[in-house]
Motif scaffolding. Structure first.
Motif, PDB file in Angstrom:
ATOM      1  N   VAL A 104      34.571  42.207  40.690  1.00 33.28           N
ATOM      2  CA  VAL A 104      35.462  42.143  41.974  1.00 33.28           C
ATOM      3  C   VAL A 104      36.648  41.575  41.583  1.00 33.28           C
ATOM      4  CG1 VAL A 104      35.767  41.690  44.279  1.00 33.28           C
ATOM      5  CG2 VAL A 104      33.813  42.829  43.596  1.00 33.28           C
ATOM      6  N   GLY A 105      36.503  40.197  41.247  1.00 32.73           N
ATOM      7  CA  GLY A 105      37.522  39.147  40.959  1.00 32.73           C
ATOM      8  C   GLY A 105      38.682  39.726  39.792  1.00 32.73           C
ATOM      9  N   SER A 106      37.822  40.247  38.957  1.00 32.45           N
ATOM     10  CA  SER A 106      38.373  40.517  37.791  1.00 32.45           C
ATOM     11  C   SER A 106      39.578  41.890  38.002  1.00 32.45           C
ATOM     12  CB  SER A 106      37.837  41.496  36.696  1.00 32.45           C
ATOM     13  OG  SER A 106      36.820  40.184  36.226  1.00 32.45           O
ATOM     14  N   PHE A 107      38.979  42.754  39.024  1.00 30.84           N
ATOM     15  CA  PHE A 107      39.836  43.970  39.607  1.00 30.84           C
ATOM     16  C   PHE A 107      41.088  43.236  40.338  1.00 30.84           C
ATOM     17  CE2 PHE A 107      36.172  46.948  39.482  1.00 30.84           C
ATOM     18  CZ  PHE A 107      36.120  47.008  37.939  1.00 30.84           C
ATOM     19  N   ILE A 108      40.741  42.254  41.318  1.00 30.38           N
ATOM     20  CA  ILE A 108      42.017  41.429  41.899  1.00 30.38           C
ATOM     21  C   ILE A 108      42.857  41.020  40.791  1.00 30.38           C
ATOM     22  CG2 ILE A 108      42.296  39.803  43.525  1.00 30.38           C
ATOM     23  CD1 ILE A 108      39.715  39.946  44.812  1.00 30.38           C
ATOM     24  N   GLY A 109      42.412  40.310  39.893  1.00 28.79           N
ATOM     25  CA  GLY A 109      43.291  39.695  38.961  1.00 28.79           C
ATOM     26  C   GLY A 109      44.283  41.091  38.054  1.00 28.79           C
ATOM     27  N   LEU A 110      43.626  42.036  37.808  1.00 24.17           N
ATOM     28  CA  LEU A 110      44.128  43.169  37.091  1.00 24.17           C
ATOM     29  C   LEU A 110      45.337  43.847  38.102  1.00 24.17           C
ATOM     30  CD1 LEU A 110      43.991  45.424  35.290  1.00 24.17           C
ATOM     31  CD2 LEU A 110      42.363  46.680  36.491  1.00 24.17           C
ATOM     32  N   ALA A 111      44.869  43.973  39.270  1.00 30.41           N
ATOM     33  CA  ALA A 111      45.894  44.595  40.292  1.00 30.41           C
ATOM     34  C   ALA A 111      47.254  43.734  40.336  1.00 30.41           C
ATOM     35  CB  ALA A 111      45.285  44.745  41.707  1.00 30.41           C
ATOM     36  N   ALA A 112      46.993  42.429  40.503  1.00 29.56           N
ATOM     37  CA  ALA A 112      48.065  41.511  40.452  1.00 29.56           C
ATOM     38  C   ALA A 112      48.994  41.360  39.104  1.00 29.56           C
ATOM     39  CB  ALA A 112      47.432  40.066  40.939  1.00 29.56           C
ATOM     40  N   MET A 113      48.232  41.362  38.090  1.00 25.96           N
ATOM     41  CA  MET A 113      49.079  41.251  36.832  1.00 25.96           C
ATOM     42  C   MET A 113      49.789  42.460  36.423  1.00 25.96           C
ATOM     43  SD  MET A 113      49.069  38.482  34.953  1.00 25.96           S
ATOM     44  CE  MET A 113      49.254  38.876  33.388  1.00 25.96           C
ATOM     45  N   THR A 114      49.079  43.643  37.020  1.00 23.51           N
ATOM     46  CA  THR A 114      50.011  44.970  36.494  1.00 23.51           C
ATOM     47  C   THR A 114      50.846  45.365  37.859  1.00 23.51           C
ATOM     48  OG1 THR A 114      47.950  46.313  37.369  1.00 23.51           O
ATOM     49  CG2 THR A 114      48.188  45.697  35.059  1.00 23.51           C
ATOM     50  N   ALA A 115      50.996  44.578  38.798  1.00 20.74           N
ATOM     51  CA  ALA A 115      51.536  45.080  39.879  1.00 20.74           C
ATOM     52  C   ALA A 115      51.238  46.201  40.626  1.00 20.74           C
ATOM     53  CB  ALA A 115      53.183  45.078  39.926  1.00 20.74           C
ATOM     54  N   SER A 116      49.736  46.612  40.605  1.00 20.19           N
ATOM     55  CA  SER A 116      49.222  47.894  41.060  1.00 20.19           C
ATOM     56  C   SER A 116      48.893  47.640  42.614  1.00 20.19           C
ATOM     57  CB  SER A 116      48.203  48.418  40.162  1.00 20.19           C
ATOM     58  OG  SER A 116      48.604  48.231  38.620  1.00 20.19           O
ATOM     59  N   GLU A 117      48.383  48.934  42.832  1.00 29.64           N
ATOM     60  CA  GLU A 117      47.757  48.772  44.339  1.00 29.64           C
ATOM     61  C   GLU A 117      46.407  49.568  44.144  1.00 29.64           C
ATOM     62  OE1 GLU A 117      48.250  51.523  48.527  1.00 29.64           O
ATOM     63  OE2 GLU A 117      50.060  50.526  47.631  1.00 29.64           O
ATOM     64  N   ILE A 118      45.245  48.710  44.357  1.00 33.94           N
ATOM     65  CA  ILE A 118      43.990  49.093  44.104  1.00 33.94           C
ATOM     66  C   ILE A 118      43.303  48.669  45.156  1.00 33.94           C
ATOM     67  CG2 ILE A 118      41.868  48.395  42.590  1.00 33.94           C
ATOM     68  CD1 ILE A 118      43.813  48.028  40.263  1.00 33.94           C
ATOM     69  N   ASN A 119      42.472  49.667  45.616  1.00 30.92           N
ATOM     70  CA  ASN A 119      41.404  49.537  46.606  1.00 30.92           C
ATOM     71  C   ASN A 119      40.087  49.327  46.095  1.00 30.92           C
ATOM     72  OD1 ASN A 119      40.524  49.557  49.452  1.00 30.92           O
ATOM     73  ND2 ASN A 119      39.784  51.516  48.948  1.00 30.92           N
ATOM     74  N   ILE A 120      39.394  48.169  46.240  1.00 30.27           N
ATOM     75  CA  ILE A 120      38.137  47.748  45.673  1.00 30.27           C
ATOM     76  C   ILE A 120      36.884  48.074  46.561  1.00 30.27           C
ATOM     77  CG2 ILE A 120      36.763  46.066  44.072  1.00 30.27           C
ATOM     78  CD1 ILE A 120      39.405  44.478  43.939  1.00 30.27           C
ATOM     79  N   LYS A 121      36.346  48.813  46.455  1.00 27.10           N
ATOM     80  CA  LYS A 121      35.307  49.414  47.609  1.00 27.10           C
ATOM     81  C   LYS A 121      33.861  48.800  47.318  1.00 27.10           C
ATOM     82  CE  LYS A 121      35.343  53.937  48.648  1.00 27.10           C
ATOM     83  NZ  LYS A 121      36.011  53.631  50.202  1.00 27.10           N
ATOM     84  N   ASN A 122      33.346  48.768  48.432  1.00 31.33           N
ATOM     85  CA  ASN A 122      31.969  48.286  48.725  1.00 31.33           C
ATOM     86  C   ASN A 122      31.555  46.993  47.897  1.00 31.33           C
ATOM     87  OD1 ASN A 122      31.120  50.572  50.200  1.00 31.33           O
ATOM     88  ND2 ASN A 122      30.915  51.740  48.312  1.00 31.33           N
ATOM     89  N   VAL A 123      32.243  45.759  48.141  1.00 34.63           N
ATOM     90  CA  VAL A 123      32.308  44.820  47.320  1.00 34.63           C
ATOM     91  C   VAL A 123      31.317  43.669  47.662  1.00 34.63           C
ATOM     92  CG1 VAL A 123      34.715  45.025  47.190  1.00 34.63           C
ATOM     93  CG2 VAL A 123      33.980  43.580  49.066  1.00 34.63           C
ATOM     94  N   GLY A 124      30.675  44.136  48.785  1.00 36.55           N
ATOM     95  CA  GLY A 124      29.541  43.014  49.176  1.00 36.55           C
ATOM     96  C   GLY A 124      30.209  41.736  49.853  1.00 36.55           C
ATOM     97  N   ILE A 125      31.323  41.810  50.577  1.00 36.12           N
ATOM     98  CA  ILE A 125      32.058  40.748  50.959  1.00 36.12           C
ATOM     99  C   ILE A 125      31.542  39.510  51.309  1.00 36.12           C
ATOM    100  CG2 ILE A 125      32.355  41.754  53.420  1.00 36.12           C
ATOM    101  CD1 ILE A 125      35.193  40.405  51.291  1.00 36.12           C
ATOM    102  N   GLU A 126      30.231  39.546  51.970  1.00 36.73           N
ATOM    103  CA  GLU A 126      29.621  38.453  52.387  1.00 36.73           C
ATOM    104  C   GLU A 126      29.126  37.661  51.366  1.00 36.73           C
ATOM    105  OE1 GLU A 126      26.618  41.711  53.046  1.00 36.73           O
ATOM    106  OE2 GLU A 126      28.830  41.621  52.850  1.00 36.73           O
ATOM    107  N   HIS A 127      29.087  38.273  50.110  1.00 42.37           N
ATOM    108  CA  HIS A 127      28.571  37.517  49.034  1.00 42.37           C
ATOM    109  C   HIS A 127      29.380  37.120  48.101  1.00 42.37           C
ATOM    110  CE1 HIS A 127      24.573  38.781  50.369  1.00 42.37           C
ATOM    111  NE2 HIS A 127      25.058  39.897  50.263  1.00 42.37           N
ATOM    112  N   LEU A 128      31.006  37.228  48.498  1.00 41.57           N
ATOM    113  CA  LEU A 128      31.927  36.878  47.606  1.00 41.57           C
ATOM    114  C   LEU A 128      32.499  35.288  47.553  1.00 41.57           C
ATOM    115  CD1 LEU A 128      34.578  39.947  47.743  1.00 41.57           C
ATOM    116  CD2 LEU A 128      32.589  39.512  45.739  1.00 41.57           C
TER     117      LEU A 128
END
Length: 434
Positions: free
Chosen positions: A242-266
């Motif tokens: 999940v963290g890798s995908f957040i970083g990937l979206a930021a570095m490539t100036a992309s719009e990415i929706n990360i689904k079913n991340v288990g937010i309470e465990h992040l």
């Protein structure tokens, strides 16, 4: 050895769903040795390290069936402990650090366990003392063959004990817990790791009949039982991915929706990225990353440079610091990345410097990143992946760079990320596997 060829500079768009957590899977699979009944594990990531561990269990005589993608059944009713003395086992276990977690279950169930000095990432000194000191507290005899680099433990009976762990080791805590659940009497563990992986292991063991109190804290109390039953367990989404995908979206100036991340465990992962100026929007159990053409790093109240550092849970996991470092290279502002746990994990920054990043490696544990605010994009280059997490950070850097980059030794990336090239190409990336 395989290679990624990456044509950078493309924005991605679409949905990504994280795989099951690698670090949890390694513990959970080892725990299936604790019962003679069938256990079913769901959401297993089918990555190199996990599949290697499954092969070790098969060698031990565990009956393993793949019921569906990511869903496996395990039957450890006919374990052959003599497999531990074979050359096949020596070769398999030596290259997989997670294999050390079979020691606790084997000691509890069969009174003995052997393992060669474990391998894994070359990220610095990684002690295993916590594992064996804890098992000795429970009554195990320990021996280390220095010439052949073999560890062995044996016991006639494990007995509950009080212990203060010298470090909050996740795998060390897991090994001790798995041995203690079948020990006679009560075990008290202070300074226990309390990461979600460990919480999940404890919850699985409780569902099997174990008696564990203090789950989620650094103080565990375990009342031993005589046997455990089978169960069905589902592995959490991988917070590192999940963290890798957040970083990937930021570095490539992309719009990415990360689904079913288990937010309470992040934990603090989303908020830590927000400190770099990245917009992380929560929608139910999804995270949307967008509007990252420019992002500005926070500073402290007095204006001094912010530090992002790892810490035991609920602090920031060290597995994501490589991603934070590479993401900071295109932010506005500066940040100090402090990797406290491993002294070699930042050595991959020389490749980022070759790509045009402004990074000062202060010492083996600290690096200052001066963000370029996209005024100077990274340059394509040829790289080698030294470990799983540096490998994904280099892949993210290459996807944001102008031109064509190559990354050798991508087997390291495959150890932690399942079909990463196929999943990213589906969103518009240009990655070829050679």
């Amino acid at each position: 050895m395989s290679t990624f060829k990456i044509e950078g500079g493309f924005k991605l768009k679409g949905d990504l769903e994280p795989q099951g957590a690698k670090n949890e899977a390694l513990q959970i699979i080892c725990a299936t040795l604790l019962t003679a009944e069938q256990t079913i594990i769901e959401n297993i990531p089918e990555i190199r390290d996990v599949l290697k561990l499954i092969e070790i269990l098969k060698g031990l005589g565990v009956q393993v069936a793949r019921l569906a993608k990511g869903k496996y059944s395990f039957d450890a009713s006919k374990v052959d402990i003599n497999f531990l003395k074979t050359e096949e086992y020596a070769q398999q276990a030596a290259v997989l650090r997670g294999s050390i977690m079979i020691i606790g279950p084997l000691l509890a169930c069969f009174g003995q366990g052997f393992i060669p000095q474990p391998g894994g990432d070359k990220i610095g000194r990684r002690r295993v003392d916590t594992h064996f000191i804890g098992l000795q507290k429970l009554g195990a005899r320990f021996d280390f063959d220095r010439e052949n680099k073999w560890y062995s433990v044996s016991t006639e009976k494990l007995t509950g004990a009080y212990m203060l762990l010298d470090e909050a080791s996740v795998t060390g805590t897991a090994n001790i817990v798995m041995a203690a659940v079948l020990a006679e009497g009560t075990t008290t563990i202070y300074n226990a790791a309390c990461e979600p992986y460990l919480q999940q292991l404890c919850k699985m063991l409780v569902s099997m009949g174990a008696k564990i109190e203090g789950i989620g804290s650094n103080l565990l109390s375990i009342e031993g039982v005589s046997s455990l039953a089978g169960c069905t367990h589902r592995i959490l989404p991988d917070m590192i991915e999940v963290g890798s995908f957040i970083g990937l979206a930021a570095m490539t100036a992309s719009e990415i929706n990360i689904k079913n991340v288990g937010i309470e465990h992040l934990g603090i992962i989303p908020e830590s990225f927000r400190r770099l100026g990245i917009k992380v929007e929560q929608n139910g159990d999804d995270l949307l990353i967008k509007d990252t053409e420019h992002y500005e790093i926070d500073s402290y109240i007095d204006g001094s440079i912010m530090t992002i550092s790892d810490a035991p849970w609920p602090g920031l996991t060290p597995d994501l610091l490589s991603v934070f470092l590479v993401v900071a290279t295109q932010a506005k502002g500066s940040v100090l990345i402090h990797q406290k746990m491993f002294e070699s994990r930042l050595f991959f920054v020389d490749k980022l410097i070759d790509m045009g990043a402004q990074i000062i490696l202060c010492d083996p544990h600290r690096a200052t990143v001066i963000g370029l605010d996209r005024k100077n994009t990274l340059r394509a280059t040829k790289m080698v992946s030294p470990d799983i997490r540096a490998g994904i950070a280099l892949l993210i850097a290459a996807m944001s760079a102008k031109g064509i980059s190559t990354i050798d030794n991508i087997e390291q990336i495959d150890r932690g990320y399942e079909n990463i090239d196929g999943r990213l190409n589906a969103l518009g990336a240009h990655i070829s596997r050679m």
